[in-house]
Motif scaffolding. Structure first.
Motif, PDB file in Angstrom:
ATOM      1  N   GLY A 115       0.696 118.307  67.562  1.00 42.70           N
ATOM      2  CA  GLY A 115       0.190 116.947  67.815  1.00 42.70           C
ATOM      3  C   GLY A 115      -1.293 116.857  68.049  1.00 42.70           C
ATOM      4  N   LEU A 169      -4.987 113.230  68.870  1.00 43.96           N
ATOM      5  CA  LEU A 169      -4.430 112.041  69.514  1.00 43.96           C
ATOM      6  C   LEU A 169      -5.281 111.662  70.724  1.00 43.96           C
ATOM      7  CD1 LEU A 169      -0.647 113.050  69.542  1.00 43.96           C
ATOM      8  CD2 LEU A 169      -1.736 111.331  68.074  1.00 43.96           C
ATOM      9  N   ASP A 176      -4.126 110.315  76.583  1.00 47.31           N
ATOM     10  CA  ASP A 176      -2.896 109.925  77.282  1.00 47.31           C
ATOM     11  C   ASP A 176      -1.676 110.007  76.363  1.00 47.31           C
ATOM     12  OD1 ASP A 176      -3.818 107.768  75.830  1.00 47.31           O
ATOM     13  OD2 ASP A 176      -2.891 106.297  77.162  1.00 47.31           O
ATOM     14  N   GLN A 177      -1.883 109.669  75.094  1.00 50.51           N
ATOM     15  CA  GLN A 177      -0.786 109.755  74.120  1.00 50.51           C
ATOM     16  C   GLN A 177      -0.400 111.221  73.886  1.00 50.51           C
ATOM     17  OE1 GLN A 177      -1.679 107.362  70.650  1.00 50.51           O
ATOM     18  NE2 GLN A 177      -0.012 108.300  69.495  1.00 50.51           N
ATOM     19  N   TRP A 178      -1.410 112.078  73.815  1.00 47.53           N
ATOM     20  CA  TRP A 178      -1.176 113.509  73.606  1.00 47.53           C
ATOM     21  C   TRP A 178      -0.379 114.077  74.787  1.00 47.53           C
ATOM     22  CZ3 TRP A 178      -3.722 117.858  76.099  1.00 47.53           C
ATOM     23  CH2 TRP A 178      -3.478 119.099  75.480  1.00 47.53           C
ATOM     24  N   LYS A 237       1.489 112.360  76.970  1.00 53.01           N
ATOM     25  CA  LYS A 237       2.808 111.749  77.137  1.00 53.01           C
ATOM     26  C   LYS A 237       3.779 112.077  76.012  1.00 53.01           C
ATOM     27  CE  LYS A 237       1.058 108.071  80.060  1.00 53.01           C
ATOM     28  NZ  LYS A 237       0.354 106.781  79.993  1.00 53.01           N
ATOM     29  N   THR A 238       3.259 112.188  74.786  1.00 48.62           N
ATOM     30  CA  THR A 238       4.194 112.393  73.673  1.00 48.62           C
ATOM     31  C   THR A 238       4.268 113.843  73.198  1.00 48.62           C
ATOM     32  OG1 THR A 238       2.596 111.976  71.895  1.00 48.62           O
ATOM     33  CG2 THR A 238       3.694 110.045  72.835  1.00 48.62           C
ATOM     34  N   VAL A 239       3.258 114.637  73.538  1.00 48.25           N
ATOM     35  CA  VAL A 239       3.262 116.018  73.053  1.00 48.25           C
ATOM     36  C   VAL A 239       3.407 117.022  74.196  1.00 48.25           C
ATOM     37  CG1 VAL A 239       2.014 117.765  71.724  1.00 48.25           C
ATOM     38  CG2 VAL A 239       1.820 115.356  71.084  1.00 48.25           C
ATOM     39  N   TRP A 270       3.748 116.857  77.770  1.00 49.21           N
ATOM     40  CA  TRP A 270       4.762 116.797  78.828  1.00 49.21           C
ATOM     41  C   TRP A 270       6.181 117.001  78.325  1.00 49.21           C
ATOM     42  CZ3 TRP A 270       1.973 112.115  81.565  1.00 49.21           C
ATOM     43  CH2 TRP A 270       0.787 112.595  82.144  1.00 49.21           C
ATOM     44  N   PRO A 271       6.572 116.305  77.227  1.00 54.17           N
ATOM     45  CA  PRO A 271       7.953 116.537  76.758  1.00 54.17           C
ATOM     46  C   PRO A 271       8.184 117.991  76.334  1.00 54.17           C
ATOM     47  CG  PRO A 271       6.936 114.667  75.599  1.00 54.17           C
ATOM     48  CD  PRO A 271       5.874 115.287  76.429  1.00 54.17           C
ATOM     49  N   ASN A 272       7.175 118.604  75.743  1.00 55.60           N
ATOM     50  CA  ASN A 272       7.362 119.986  75.305  1.00 55.60           C
ATOM     51  C   ASN A 272       7.264 120.980  76.455  1.00 55.60           C
ATOM     52  OD1 ASN A 272       7.937 120.096  72.391  1.00 55.60           O
ATOM     53  ND2 ASN A 272       6.045 118.901  72.249  1.00 55.60           N
ATOM     54  N   ASP A 279       8.644 120.099  69.425  1.00 55.06           N
ATOM     55  CA  ASP A 279       8.252 119.230  68.324  1.00 55.06           C
ATOM     56  C   ASP A 279       7.063 118.368  68.713  1.00 55.06           C
ATOM     57  OD1 ASP A 279      11.309 117.606  69.114  1.00 55.06           O
ATOM     58  OD2 ASP A 279       9.345 117.198  69.984  1.00 55.06           O
TER      59      ASP A 279
END
Lengths: 436, 436
Positions: free
Chosen positions: B79, B82, B85-87, B89-91, B93-95, B436
């Protein structure tokens, strides 16, 4: 030439659809015959005389260095961290004056070994020494090259100016499109601040008459612009346009100090820019307005400048720096995109140098290809999805293992095939006593 | 441990006199016994059980990575480009949430292989997973490490906060100065914006009571500072000082957005800064005021941050970037000096991590040493005078061939001796399906 098959590779095509897949390619020295995903089917494999099992390596088009000075490579590492004028006057010029024929050859040979090793398949060499021999050398090395005889117009008498222009035109007549199209020639006035207007106009006239493209330095430092404006009451970009230098295809190096007005002018005149971020940083020149240039539609490619102000000729370093610095300068991670930069470092470079049929892995294109070995911690973990990121933000030039230019293999499993690297490095190291 | 002799090297001592000469060094796992120029005399050679002919290679102290997150190494290349904050939140932390014990180990192992390969001999690891095991891992790998259990204080209940602090104190008690002094432990509140003031005050109290140094992120992004000021009416640096966090030895990472006032405060409180130029560029955070920091007398070292925002852990890349970007940003080639940067990347790093007896090749110092093979075009031509320039502006991490930490050889002619690199890379590549 017989056909070469590369298989089992991760292919980064750099084609319109940005495809990355496992597969391979079949090519000769004319063109790429086929690009395939998965295994090579029998009808393809049977044609190949040379078969390269790339075993999970990454196959991509070679990178293109759109601004370099090969003759200065022996000056790498001399006199660092000096103000630009002091560096030029006390380090560069006195040492460049020592470059005789032998040293100029060693310097260029050293540059070629470094470029091939780090995956560069085409370059522009702007220099002033023995450029006919440099064209021959490019042809023999197997590389794709643009030869640009740098002409300084200041202080030169009418005779000297004419001699430089004649030499350049002769170069063009002899070597343009030589070596089956691998060698091209440009007219290269050094810079607006080193060439008086009448010399530039004369160069432009010759370029137009002979249909020769031009290359020059433009807007590298703030001081240069300030001094130029004080002298001519205009930005050198406007002046070059007025003098007719942009009436032929033109590529300018640096373009650091350009306002929106000059950027629009470059777009309007279809002038391409060679962005040299590392040299611009190292010499304290500044940071070029990359996003503005590309958003305005100015074709922008990448170059290293000389090894004396970089200090490598590694286009992967240049690519990574270009991908990083603009984000930081503008405090915006979206200022540049990885894929765009990768394209800039290869395909756009090929285009602005006039090698339009390279820079992509597609049937019909010429085979300027490199293999990268990702079997290293800094490229791990690896997946198709992460490949572009790794190529831009993590690959080192030293990860390149194999290089082909126009279908000829110039590096085979890290061994150069067209140049005697050991001899070149020995001679280069011997040369240090001559400089200071 | 028996004595090791390295001879025939170009020795870059990084000592007070900045000496560079041909010679060698004799050491064991306690200290460097002697450093000599020219050939090793018989009295020295006879003592050595292990003799390494460095054949013109360059011998220097290892580099020191003062800010990293080893556990995030598997997220390299996910990811890109980006907004922050998007990086996150979407890349990120979830990973990161997917990192179980096994993956955290593979991630750290991968980081260790990359660091050793590229000549890093000491590092700081700020992370939150299995840090006791990470301390054991550091000890076993042979590296010198500072273990910092990153503590986020936001949203955590009193019980959770206490558990993190207790865990950190326990880590300190068990591992501080373990492995013959190779492992140290710090208290590491994640950042002012992720830890409420009472948590920071409590951390400071515990640090003072137990005499533990602290590490935290500080002033990485402009947004973070703006939001912090809106909430607390002060710069987080001032707030950390008020809360007592700078009453113990402190090292802060990033320090990008600091005014003269905060720089003076850091100097006054003797707070050290880990400058992470590449990560700051890549995430669009900005460029730290390096010259102001060093001129104010703030101890400033270098770090890579995580491989997810860099994307390598190669301190030679970090060094080169630090040497380049400030010159460009400030349009001044004298903004930074090559030798100062080289010192920052090694000796100052060692100092701010508390490894005071490393970072120099001098009798009595501990032997954290690396060998670099200059037999490559990008390091040619080579001479004593050009060595510092090459180390800063041209060396790649991949030029490092041998590494010793505290006298123990961790890489021998590019083969790692304490880690199973092939297994680690295999496991790391297997892991990609999980993310992912």
């Amino acid at each position: 030439m017989s056909l070469t098959l590369i298989y089992n590779a991760r292919v980064i095509t750099m084609a319109e659809d940005q495809a990355v897949f496992t597969g391979g390619v079949l090519f000769d020295n004319e063109r790429i015959h086929s690009v395939f995903s998965g295994k090579a089917d029998q009808s393809i494999a049977v044609k190949a005389a040379v078969k390269v099992d790339a075993k999970g390596k990454w196959l991509m088009p070679g990178l293109v260095n759109t601004h370099a000075h090969l003759g200065a490579t022996l000056l790498r590492g001399l006199g660092e961290d000096l103000p630009l004028d002091q560096w030029l006057k006390t380090v560069m010029w006195p040492n460049e004056a020592k470059l005789n024929r032998e040293l100029a050859h060693v310097s260029a040979d050293l540059a070629l070994t470094e470029m091939i090793r780090s995956g560069t398949t085409a370059y522009l060499d702007m220099y002033h020494l023995f450029m006919d021999e440099m064209a021959e050398k490019a042809a023999e090395s197997g590389m794709r090259a643009v030869i640009a005889r740098g002409m300084i117009g200041i202080g030169a008498s009418e005779t000297e100016q004419k001699a430089k222009l004649d030499e350049s035109v002769q170069l063009f007549k002899t070597y343009h499109n030589a070596a089956e199209g691998r060698v091209r020639v440009l007219l290269a006035p050094h810079a607006p601040y080193t060439c008086p207007p009448d010399f530039l106009r004369r160069t432009a006239d010759i370029a137009k008459r002979n249909n020769i493209s031009v290359h020059t330095h433009l807007a590298e430092t703030r001081t240069e612009i300030d001094e130029y404006k004080a002298k001519y009451q205009k930005h050198p970009a406007s002046h070059l346009a007025e003098l007719g230098l942009f009436d032929v295809p033109a590529l300018v190096a640096h373009g650091v100090h350009l306002s929106d007005r000059e950027i629009n002018l470059l777009k309007e005149k279809d002038v391409a820019v060679s962005h040299n971020p590392i040299s611009n940083l190292k010499l304290g020149s500044g940071v070029a307005p990359l996003r503005k240039l590309t958003e305005a539609g100015v074709k922008t490619a990448l170059g290293t400048d000389s090894a004396a102000s970089n200090n490598t000729l590694d286009m992967f370093e240049e690519l990574r720096s270009a991908a990083l610095i603009h984000k930081g300068m503008h405090e915006n991670p979206q200022e540049t995109k990885a894929y765009d930069l990768l394209k800039m470092a290869g395909q756009t470079g090929a285009e602005v140098l006039g090698f339009n049929n390279t820079g992509r892995i597609e049937s019909g294109c010429e085979a300027d290809l490199i293999l990268i070995d990702p079997d290293a911690p800094h490229l791990t973990p690896s997946s198709v999805e992460r490949t572009i990121s790794h190529l831009v933000y993590a690959v080192k030039g030293s990860d390149v293992t194999d290089v082909w230019v126009k279908g000829r293999q110039l590096m085979n499993n890290r061994e150069l095939t067209s140049l005697d690297e050991e001899k070149i490095r020995y001679e280069a190291n011997q040369s240090v006593k001559k400089f200071d």
